[in-house]
Motif scaffolding. Structure first.
Motif, PDB file in Angstrom:
ATOM      1  N   PRO A  36       0.662  -1.144  -0.070  1.00  0.00           N
ATOM      2  CA  PRO A  36       0.109  -0.093  -0.086  1.00  0.00           C
ATOM      3  C   PRO A  36       0.883   1.218  -0.077  1.00  0.00           C
ATOM      4  O   PRO A  36       0.516   2.338  -0.681  1.00  0.00           O
ATOM      5  CB  PRO A  36      -0.685  -0.103   1.305  1.00  0.00           C
ATOM      6  CG  PRO A  36      -0.781  -1.776   1.732  1.00  0.00           C
ATOM      7  CD  PRO A  36       0.541  -2.153   1.159  1.00  0.00           C
ATOM      8  N   GLY A  37       1.869   1.174   0.678  1.00  0.00           N
ATOM      9  CA  GLY A  37       2.676   2.678   0.794  1.00  0.00           C
ATOM     10  C   GLY A  37       4.284   2.150   1.278  1.00  0.00           C
ATOM     11  O   GLY A  37       4.479   0.954   1.326  1.00  0.00           O
ATOM     12  N   ALA A  38       5.031   2.968   0.957  1.00  0.00           N
ATOM     13  CA  ALA A  38       6.548   3.021   1.119  1.00  0.00           C
ATOM     14  C   ALA A  38       7.290   4.445   1.387  1.00  0.00           C
ATOM     15  O   ALA A  38       6.557   5.371   0.804  1.00  0.00           O
ATOM     16  CB  ALA A  38       7.172   2.238  -0.019  1.00  0.00           C
ATOM     17  N   PHE A  39       8.212   4.466   2.158  1.00  0.00           N
ATOM     18  CA  PHE A  39       8.849   5.744   2.301  1.00  0.00           C
ATOM     19  C   PHE A  39      10.452   5.297   2.267  1.00  0.00           C
ATOM     20  O   PHE A  39      11.008   4.277   2.837  1.00  0.00           O
ATOM     21  CB  PHE A  39       8.692   6.346   3.369  1.00  0.00           C
ATOM     22  CG  PHE A  39       8.909   6.280   4.777  1.00  0.00           C
ATOM     23  CD1 PHE A  39      10.193   6.163   5.244  1.00  0.00           C
ATOM     24  CD2 PHE A  39       7.946   5.785   5.659  1.00  0.00           C
ATOM     25  CE1 PHE A  39      10.655   5.768   6.511  1.00  0.00           C
ATOM     26  CE2 PHE A  39       8.428   5.258   6.871  1.00  0.00           C
ATOM     27  CZ  PHE A  39       9.440   5.156   7.267  1.00  0.00           C
ATOM     28  N   LEU A  40      11.294   6.249   1.564  1.00  0.00           N
ATOM     29  CA  LEU A  40      12.724   6.036   1.956  1.00  0.00           C
ATOM     30  C   LEU A  40      13.032   7.526   2.716  1.00  0.00           C
ATOM     31  O   LEU A  40      12.683   8.572   1.995  1.00  0.00           O
ATOM     32  CB  LEU A  40      13.467   5.974   0.601  1.00  0.00           C
ATOM     33  CG  LEU A  40      13.184   4.652  -0.250  1.00  0.00           C
ATOM     34  CD1 LEU A  40      13.999   4.798  -1.557  1.00  0.00           C
ATOM     35  CD2 LEU A  40      13.984   3.584   0.597  1.00  0.00           C
ATOM     36  N   VAL A 224       1.557   4.282  10.746  1.00  0.00           N
ATOM     37  CA  VAL A 224       1.487   3.578   9.761  1.00  0.00           C
ATOM     38  C   VAL A 224       0.415   2.194  10.093  1.00  0.00           C
ATOM     39  O   VAL A 224       0.825   1.534  10.967  1.00  0.00           O
ATOM     40  CB  VAL A 224       2.796   3.059   9.133  1.00  0.00           C
ATOM     41  CG1 VAL A 224       2.758   1.918   7.974  1.00  0.00           C
ATOM     42  CG2 VAL A 224       3.464   4.234   8.601  1.00  0.00           C
ATOM     43  N   HIS A 225      -0.337   1.920   9.036  1.00  0.00           N
ATOM     44  CA  HIS A 225      -0.925   0.452   9.455  1.00  0.00           C
ATOM     45  C   HIS A 225      -0.381  -0.468   8.315  1.00  0.00           C
ATOM     46  O   HIS A 225       0.359  -0.189   7.301  1.00  0.00           O
ATOM     47  CB  HIS A 225      -2.490   0.782   8.925  1.00  0.00           C
ATOM     48  CG  HIS A 225      -3.340   1.359   9.521  1.00  0.00           C
ATOM     49  ND1 HIS A 225      -4.362   0.674  10.194  1.00  0.00           N
ATOM     50  CD2 HIS A 225      -3.349   2.492  10.384  1.00  0.00           C
ATOM     51  CE1 HIS A 225      -5.194   1.549  11.154  1.00  0.00           C
ATOM     52  NE2 HIS A 225      -4.414   2.501  11.146  1.00  0.00           N
ATOM     53  N   GLY A 226      -0.168  -1.478   9.087  1.00  0.00           N
ATOM     54  CA  GLY A 226       0.322  -2.833   8.520  1.00  0.00           C
ATOM     55  C   GLY A 226      -0.456  -3.678   7.902  1.00  0.00           C
ATOM     56  O   GLY A 226      -1.598  -3.991   8.343  1.00  0.00           O
ATOM     57  N   TYR A 227       0.163  -4.324   6.617  1.00  0.00           N
ATOM     58  CA  TYR A 227      -0.921  -5.117   5.924  1.00  0.00           C
ATOM     59  C   TYR A 227      -0.245  -6.401   5.621  1.00  0.00           C
ATOM     60  O   TYR A 227       1.152  -6.364   5.285  1.00  0.00           O
ATOM     61  CB  TYR A 227      -1.580  -4.562   4.798  1.00  0.00           C
ATOM     62  CG  TYR A 227      -2.349  -3.500   4.912  1.00  0.00           C
ATOM     63  CD1 TYR A 227      -3.521  -3.548   5.204  1.00  0.00           C
ATOM     64  CD2 TYR A 227      -1.793  -2.037   5.151  1.00  0.00           C
ATOM     65  CE1 TYR A 227      -4.507  -2.385   5.453  1.00  0.00           C
ATOM     66  CE2 TYR A 227      -2.321  -1.051   5.435  1.00  0.00           C
ATOM     67  CZ  TYR A 227      -3.705  -1.022   5.787  1.00  0.00           C
ATOM     68  OH  TYR A 227      -4.533   0.030   6.144  1.00  0.00           O
ATOM     69  N   TRP A 348       3.867  -3.593   3.942  1.00  0.00           N
ATOM     70  CA  TRP A 348       3.026  -4.940   3.461  1.00  0.00           C
ATOM     71  C   TRP A 348       4.142  -5.837   3.621  1.00  0.00           C
ATOM     72  O   TRP A 348       5.393  -5.726   3.253  1.00  0.00           O
ATOM     73  CB  TRP A 348       2.414  -4.910   2.214  1.00  0.00           C
ATOM     74  CG  TRP A 348       1.822  -6.132   1.738  1.00  0.00           C
ATOM     75  CD1 TRP A 348       0.560  -6.483   1.925  1.00  0.00           C
ATOM     76  CD2 TRP A 348       2.401  -7.175   1.077  1.00  0.00           C
ATOM     77  NE1 TRP A 348       0.382  -7.921   1.488  1.00  0.00           N
ATOM     78  CE2 TRP A 348       1.512  -8.244   0.919  1.00  0.00           C
ATOM     79  CE3 TRP A 348       3.907  -7.446   0.748  1.00  0.00           C
ATOM     80  CZ2 TRP A 348       1.848  -9.454   0.411  1.00  0.00           C
ATOM     81  CZ3 TRP A 348       4.104  -8.816   0.126  1.00  0.00           C
ATOM     82  CH2 TRP A 348       3.285  -9.662   0.019  1.00  0.00           C
ATOM     83  N   ASN A 349       3.946  -7.040   3.863  1.00  0.00           N
ATOM     84  CA  ASN A 349       4.712  -8.457   3.807  1.00  0.00           C
ATOM     85  C   ASN A 349       3.780  -9.507   3.989  1.00  0.00           C
ATOM     86  O   ASN A 349       2.573  -9.463   4.318  1.00  0.00           O
ATOM     87  CB  ASN A 349       5.717  -8.243   4.826  1.00  0.00           C
ATOM     88  CG  ASN A 349       5.441  -8.611   6.331  1.00  0.00           C
ATOM     89  OD1 ASN A 349       4.558  -9.343   6.692  1.00  0.00           O
ATOM     90  ND2 ASN A 349       5.955  -7.772   7.199  1.00  0.00           N
ATOM     91  N   SER A 350       4.428 -10.643   3.334  1.00  0.00           N
ATOM     92  CA  SER A 350       3.886 -11.780   3.281  1.00  0.00           C
ATOM     93  C   SER A 350       4.142 -12.697   4.620  1.00  0.00           C
ATOM     94  O   SER A 350       5.329 -12.836   5.028  1.00  0.00           O
ATOM     95  CB  SER A 350       4.324 -12.479   2.222  1.00  0.00           C
ATOM     96  OG  SER A 350       3.789 -14.071   2.085  1.00  0.00           O
ATOM     97  N   LEU A 351       3.296 -13.315   5.422  1.00  0.00           N
ATOM     98  CA  LEU A 351       3.659 -13.876   6.396  1.00  0.00           C
ATOM     99  C   LEU A 351       4.133 -15.338   6.126  1.00  0.00           C
ATOM    100  O   LEU A 351       4.370 -16.035   6.914  1.00  0.00           O
ATOM    101  CB  LEU A 351       2.220 -14.171   7.316  1.00  0.00           C
ATOM    102  CG  LEU A 351       1.837 -12.878   8.091  1.00  0.00           C
ATOM    103  CD1 LEU A 351       0.678 -13.251   8.814  1.00  0.00           C
ATOM    104  CD2 LEU A 351       2.705 -12.152   8.662  1.00  0.00           C
TER     105      LEU A 351
END
Length: 373
Positions: A36-40, A224-227, A348-351
């Motif tokens: 959904p989102g990202a930052f550097l 941030v919300h995590g997905y 986001w990450n995959s479990l």
């Protein structure tokens, strides 16, 4: 939440939005990627530049921004290791002290501490051979917000055979190591790890947005919300491949990964550490150079020290840590003097083990080596 998003955008407006960093995070959130989102956030001395794309909260459409709090995952390990090394500096602990002598009540004839001695150094650099309790959680899973007692997690880690019988012979990452370090810190100081982190690191460094929650499943303030993909755990959940897991219990990670923080606090911590403000220089040098080859880790990782990864990037060696928590992924890279830094984050990450998030993996490496514009 909308007001929090506007505040975060306003703070970001005071920084330099770097076109190169922006292009990298735009690619991370582009379809068909699930992020959904990202930052550097790159910091060079007193100069900050950033790129931010997508959303921090899918429900409210709050924009992603580097000022928002997030779960830092295993970046926590460098914080935990620093507390342990401070105790070494205070001569209250030695790197070659054994777990068996420090925690005799944890040794049982039917668990993994009953054979060859394991040292504090081997816990710190993941050469203990102890089974990673994370790999054994699924049979005990009831809900995302369940509380995991530290004793239960250690028990899971010690109930299985070691990955290899002789400690110190090779690297095998295991979160069990850092839960045992947590217990050692508590026994030596007669204070829990949270109190040690607050008194030794958070308060002296002014890390006002950093906390070490265990029982609390919510994140206070703008965050941030995590997905994550929870389809194998909750197959009937709506939108199971991008399910909001922000409320997962941080007790599942503890000293190995429960930290909540911001990019600014992460850079402040690593800069203070690498500039010698938290450890005596000889002990800091040991932390960074007493390394083992990080067998099985994907490039640019080449080695692991005492709570610190060594990365061989295109622009030289970098030091720091990566961190994965359900729904969150973070990398923190720093030059040896702490002058040049990068924090990369995506929500986001995959479990499940589905391979590297290739665009995010490329973004943190290219972002670290990008030139200031």
């Amino acid at each position: 939440m909308a007001s929090a998003g506007r505040a975060a955008e306003a703070q970001s407006a005071g920084r330099h939005r770097d076109p190169a960093l922006q292009a990298l995070v735009d690619k991370v959130v582009d379809d068909p990627n699930p992020n959904p989102g990202a930052f550097l956030l790159a910091r060079d001395g007193l100069t900050d530049r950033f790129g931010a794309a997508g959303v921090a909260d899918r429900a409210t459409r709050m924009p992603m921004a580097p000022e928002l709090k997030f779960r830092a995952g295993s970046v926590t390990k460098t914080f935990t290791a620093t507390v342990v090394l401070q105790l070494v500096a205070e001569q209250r602990l030695r790197l070659d002290d054994t777990v068996q002598s420090l925690l005799p009540d944890q040794v049982r004839t039917d668990n993994a501490l009953s054979s060859a001695p394991i040292t504090v150094r081997q816990l710190l650099n993941h050469t203990s051979g102890l089974y990673d309790y994370i790999d054994g959680l699924l049979p005990h899973f009831r809900s995302l917000d369940q509380y995991w007692p530290r004793e239960q997690l250690i028990g899971i880690g010690l109930a299985q055979p070691r990955y290899f019988p002789t400690p110190g012979t090779r690297f095998r990452y295991s979160n069990t190591n850092y839960l045992l370090l947590d217990l050692i810190v508590e026994r030596i100081t007669d204070r829990d790890l949270r109190t040690n982190l607050e008194r030794r690191l958070f308060e002296p460094l002014g890390l006002r947005d950093t906390s070490y929650p265990l029982a609390r499943t919510t994140i206070g303030g703008a965050h941030v919300h995590g997905y994550a993909d929870v389809s194998f755990l909750l197959p009937n959940a709506p939108d199971a491949t991008r399910f909001d897991v922000t409320g997962v219990s941080p007790s599942e990670a503890g000293a190995s990964g429960a930290l909540v923080t911001t990019a600014a606090d992460v850079t402040r911590f690593y800069r203070a550490l690498l500039q010698g403000r938290l450890l005596p220089e000889p002990l800091l040098r040991t932390m960074l150079t007493d390394t083992v080859p990080a067998t099985g880790s994907a490039p640019p990782v080449v080695a692991y020290g005492l709570g610190m990864y060594v990365y061989a990037t295109e622009c030289g060696l970098a030091y720091g840590h990566g961190g994965t928590a359900p729904g969150f992924q973070t990398f923190a890279l720093n030059t040896r003097d702490g002058h040049h830094q990068l924090v990369a984050h995506t929500n986001w990450n995959s479990l499940v083990d589905s391979g590297i998030d290739k665009d995010f993996w490329a973004a943190f490496q290219q972002g670290y080596c990008s030139d200031p514009r």
